[in-house]
Design a protein around this motif. Structure first.
Motif, PDB file in Angstrom:
ATOM      1  N   LYS A 188      47.558  48.181  41.431  1.00  0.00           N
ATOM      2  CA  LYS A 188      47.434  46.806  41.105  1.00  0.00           C
ATOM      3  C   LYS A 188      48.123  46.117  39.841  1.00  0.00           C
ATOM      4  O   LYS A 188      48.671  44.841  40.055  1.00  0.00           O
ATOM      5  CB  LYS A 188      45.821  46.427  40.936  1.00  0.00           C
ATOM      6  N   CYS A 191      28.919  37.844  45.919  1.00  0.00           N
ATOM      7  CA  CYS A 191      27.855  37.833  44.960  1.00  0.00           C
ATOM      8  C   CYS A 191      26.461  37.255  45.573  1.00  0.00           C
ATOM      9  O   CYS A 191      25.555  38.077  45.337  1.00  0.00           O
ATOM     10  CB  CYS A 191      28.426  36.424  44.097  1.00  0.00           C
ATOM     11  N   CYS A 206      35.299  41.923  32.808  1.00  0.00           N
ATOM     12  CA  CYS A 206      34.943  41.545  34.064  1.00  0.00           C
ATOM     13  C   CYS A 206      35.013  42.607  35.384  1.00  0.00           C
ATOM     14  O   CYS A 206      35.586  42.210  36.259  1.00  0.00           O
ATOM     15  CB  CYS A 206      36.254  40.625  34.540  1.00  0.00           C
ATOM     16  N   ASP A 214      43.359  47.442  33.870  1.00  0.00           N
ATOM     17  CA  ASP A 214      42.745  47.534  35.168  1.00  0.00           C
ATOM     18  C   ASP A 214      42.879  49.112  35.436  1.00  0.00           C
ATOM     19  O   ASP A 214      44.044  49.837  34.822  1.00  0.00           O
ATOM     20  CB  ASP A 214      42.956  46.783  36.556  1.00  0.00           C
ATOM     21  N   ARG A 240      34.072  40.827  51.695  1.00  0.00           N
ATOM     22  CA  ARG A 240      32.963  41.362  51.191  1.00  0.00           C
ATOM     23  C   ARG A 240      31.648  40.747  51.654  1.00  0.00           C
ATOM     24  O   ARG A 240      31.641  39.601  51.435  1.00  0.00           O
ATOM     25  CB  ARG A 240      32.839  41.590  49.639  1.00  0.00           C
ATOM     26  N   THR A 268      28.412  39.926  36.254  1.00  0.00           N
ATOM     27  CA  THR A 268      27.169  39.535  36.515  1.00  0.00           C
ATOM     28  C   THR A 268      26.305  40.771  36.227  1.00  0.00           C
ATOM     29  O   THR A 268      26.195  41.710  37.003  1.00  0.00           O
ATOM     30  CB  THR A 268      26.885  39.113  37.754  1.00  0.00           C
ATOM     31  N   LYS A 320      24.218  40.578  46.947  1.00  0.00           N
ATOM     32  CA  LYS A 320      24.026  41.526  46.137  1.00  0.00           C
ATOM     33  C   LYS A 320      23.192  41.064  44.652  1.00  0.00           C
ATOM     34  O   LYS A 320      22.321  41.538  44.221  1.00  0.00           O
ATOM     35  CB  LYS A 320      25.170  42.245  45.510  1.00  0.00           C
ATOM     36  N   GLU A 353      35.141  31.337  44.712  1.00  0.00           N
ATOM     37  CA  GLU A 353      36.297  31.706  45.435  1.00  0.00           C
ATOM     38  C   GLU A 353      37.029  30.761  46.380  1.00  0.00           C
ATOM     39  O   GLU A 353      36.222  29.940  47.077  1.00  0.00           O
ATOM     40  CB  GLU A 353      36.144  33.270  46.009  1.00  0.00           C
ATOM     41  N   GLY A 408      39.970  41.638  38.955  1.00  0.00           N
ATOM     42  CA  GLY A 408      39.721  41.573  40.173  1.00  0.00           C
ATOM     43  C   GLY A 408      39.703  39.776  40.306  1.00  0.00           C
ATOM     44  O   GLY A 408      40.379  39.007  39.747  1.00  0.00           O
ATOM     45  N   TYR A 409      38.696  39.443  41.359  1.00  0.00           N
ATOM     46  CA  TYR A 409      38.677  37.899  41.326  1.00  0.00           C
ATOM     47  C   TYR A 409      38.512  37.142  40.144  1.00  0.00           C
ATOM     48  O   TYR A 409      39.152  36.129  39.767  1.00  0.00           O
ATOM     49  CB  TYR A 409      37.845  37.731  42.549  1.00  0.00           C
ATOM     50  N   VAL A 410      37.483  37.764  39.508  1.00  0.00           N
ATOM     51  CA  VAL A 410      37.081  37.061  38.119  1.00  0.00           C
ATOM     52  C   VAL A 410      38.032  37.325  37.124  1.00  0.00           C
ATOM     53  O   VAL A 410      38.529  36.433  36.374  1.00  0.00           O
ATOM     54  CB  VAL A 410      35.563  37.403  37.869  1.00  0.00           C
ATOM     55  N   GLU A 444      30.063  34.230  34.650  1.00  0.00           N
ATOM     56  CA  GLU A 444      30.995  33.497  35.553  1.00  0.00           C
ATOM     57  C   GLU A 444      30.284  32.722  36.837  1.00  0.00           C
ATOM     58  O   GLU A 444      29.711  33.204  37.445  1.00  0.00           O
ATOM     59  CB  GLU A 444      31.997  34.404  35.852  1.00  0.00           C
ATOM     60  N   THR A 481      30.248  44.772  39.446  1.00  0.00           N
ATOM     61  CA  THR A 481      28.852  45.214  39.448  1.00  0.00           C
ATOM     62  C   THR A 481      28.174  45.335  40.746  1.00  0.00           C
ATOM     63  O   THR A 481      27.301  44.393  40.972  1.00  0.00           O
ATOM     64  CB  THR A 481      27.898  44.356  38.298  1.00  0.00           C
ATOM     65  N   TYR A 489      43.797  51.545  27.711  1.00  0.00           N
ATOM     66  CA  TYR A 489      42.818  50.794  27.014  1.00  0.00           C
ATOM     67  C   TYR A 489      43.434  50.653  25.216  1.00  0.00           C
ATOM     68  O   TYR A 489      42.808  49.961  24.951  1.00  0.00           O
ATOM     69  CB  TYR A 489      41.492  51.472  26.925  1.00  0.00           C
ATOM     70  N   SER A 519      31.360  52.521  32.041  1.00  0.00           N
ATOM     71  CA  SER A 519      32.476  53.350  31.669  1.00  0.00           C
ATOM     72  C   SER A 519      33.835  52.628  30.924  1.00  0.00           C
ATOM     73  O   SER A 519      34.321  53.233  30.088  1.00  0.00           O
ATOM     74  CB  SER A 519      33.126  54.018  33.012  1.00  0.00           C
TER      75      SER A 519
END
Ligand SMILES: NC(=O)c1ccc[n+]([C@@H]2O[C@H](COP(=O)([O-])OP(=O)(O)OC[C@H]3O[C@@H](n4cnc5c(N)ncnc54)[C@H](O)[C@@H]3O)[C@@H](O)[C@H]2O)c1
Length: 440
Positions: A35, A258, A81, A30, A325, A119, A261, A148, A9-11, A144, A84, A69, A99
């Protein structure tokens, strides 16, 4: 050294592409097949300035993406990354972390270093360490701090690197310093500490910035009542270098993936530990009310907004990103639509416009939105024939638009600037009635 990055994702994507640009062999993993396919074709699934160009340069050379994996088997270092998000009560939901760790466990065959960039609440790294007892693996906390919109620039020139280690870990410091050698050479500060301190630094930083915003937003309501000018107040406060000028712009509140949340998660972490979080609770509640307060100003002006058409300029939560978001713009759109308004939305970033279309098309719980919400690809079409223009993004580009033309295009010459970004005197000169946040 071989590196895997779990979650692109972004991170994770910035981390994967950034480390590839340092010359490492990087595999991004991923669970999202589409993606992964896009990334292997050199197409960036998210918007971040400069990222696609760098992706194209490295993919197929020292950078690849997969859903498997198994590819982590020969990686020395794995960066985690994944997202969360918050659960219904505001706690951090660690399901993606757990997971990913379960999937990784199947492929731990040699010594590895697992770096947690997501995070996570204080105590999570230690918990993961316990869960992985018996495996030859070290866990390192490396929160991190990217912003953005300027994430790639930030990756290459971070303000600090925070690393939290287990007390008995003697190998990780050297490994991480090898990976971040470029930063060492640039004299970027490294904070080497324990897990809990590292985890708290991340939440403390976000909660402090959120508090600065809520502080000025609370003052803006008093300014509104008293003829004080919050922009001048904030500017003058910011000249004191103990305060600093950043994050003191009054507006419709913070959003993004971020701050909201992380602030809520920190409140929950206080409560879980039996400590009452007074300041942070206020930060959160001021923020949640700010958008409603601004919406109230709009409603007060029009009386009834049913059937009124508004141009919303700004869909993403901040400029130069496609991330919607917790966007204050989207929240305001929801409030307006609920009262029967018609919305014409625009964002400078094309992908943000596309994401906004997807939200409203796919949200079955709000079927009426589809018919009253339009996204336009041009700012001037957006403002044509509207009953009001509402600014929801703090983007200075807006000041360079042709406001004389916009004046002619809009039916009602009214601006609600939810970010205090426009030069008030200038647009008033064109004949607009202008309402900001806490301005005289
Ligand atoms: N976005 C930011 O600006 C930012 C800044 C600092 C910290 N963070 C933190 O970084 C973390 C990631 O944030 P983000 O914005 O990049 O999230 P994101 O939602 O953009 O990306 C998460 C990615 O992880 C993938 N994923 C989920 N479960 C997986 C699994 N088991 N295996 C592999 N991939 C999996 C998802 O498909 C998605 O692509 C969060 O903890 C966030 O709080 C984000």
């Amino acid at each position: 050294m071989k590196i895997s990055v779990i979650g692109t994702g972004y991170v994770g994507l910035i981390q994967a592409v950034g480390l590839a640009s340092f010359g490492f062999d990087v595999t991004g993993i991923d669970i999202d097949e589409s993606k992964v396919k896009m990334l292997n074709n050199g197409v960036c699934p998210l918007y971040e300035d400069g990222l696609e160009k760098l992706l194209k340069k490295h993919v197929g050379n020292n950078l690849k993406f997969t859903t498997s994996y198994e590819e982590t088997i020969d990686s020395d270092v794995i960066f985690l990354c994944v997202g969360t998000p918050q659960d219904k009560e505001g706690n951090t939901d660690l399901k993606y972390i757990f997971s990913a760790v379960e999937m990784l466990k199947k492929h731990f065959q040699s010594q590895k270093w697992l770096v947690i960039k997501s995070t996570v609440p204080i105590g999570t790294n230690r918990l993961l360490k316990e869960r992985l007892t018996g495996y030859d693996i070290e866990i390192i906390s490396n929160p991190e701090f990217l912003k953005e919109g300027v994430a790639l620039k930030e990756f290459l020139n971070p303000e600090r690197i925070v690393l939290g280690f287990d007390e008995n870990d003697s190998s990780s410091k050297e490994i991480l310093e090898k990976i971040y050698k470029n930063f060492k050479e640039k004299n970027i500060p490294f904070i080497l500490t324990n897990y809990e301190t590292s985890e708290m630094i991340k939440y403390a930083s976000n909660a402090f910035l959120a508090t600065k915003i809520s502080f000025i937003n609370e003052l803006s309501k008093l300014a509104d009542k008293t003829n004080a000018d919050i922009k001048t107040v904030a500017y003058s406060m910011g000249l004191d270098d103990r305060i600093g000028k950043k994050f003191l712009n009054a507006g419709i509140g913070y959003g993004g993936s971020c701050f909201p949340k992380d602030v809520k998660s920190l409140i929950k972490q206080f409560e879980y530990n039996g400590v009452v979080p007074k300041i942070i609770t206020a930060t959160n509640s001021v923020n949640e009310n700010q958008i409603k307060w601004f919406f109230g100003k709009i409603k007060n002006y029009y009386g009834n907004i049913n059937g009124k058409t508004f141009a919303i300029l700004g869909l993403a939560f901040k400029p130069d990103t496609d991330d919607l978001r917790e966007s204050a713009g989207i929240k305001l759109i929801d409030l307006l639509l609920c009262e029967g308004a018609i919305i014409k939305g625009y964002d400078y970033i094309k992908q943000a416009r596309e994401n906004a279309c997807n939200i409203y098309k796919s949200n079955a719980s709000k079927p009426f939105h589809g018919s009253n919400f339009y996204v336009l690809d041009n700012l001037y079409d957006t403002v044509s024939n509207v009953d009001g223009i509402i600014i929801t993004v703090e983007d200075n580009k807006l000041n360079y638009e042709d406001w004389s033309n916009i004046f002619n295009l809009a039916s009602e010459k009214i601006i609600f600037d939810g970010k205090n970004i426009l030069h008030k005197e200038k647009v008033e000169k064109f004949g607009f009635e202008y309402f900001g946040v806490g301005l005289k």
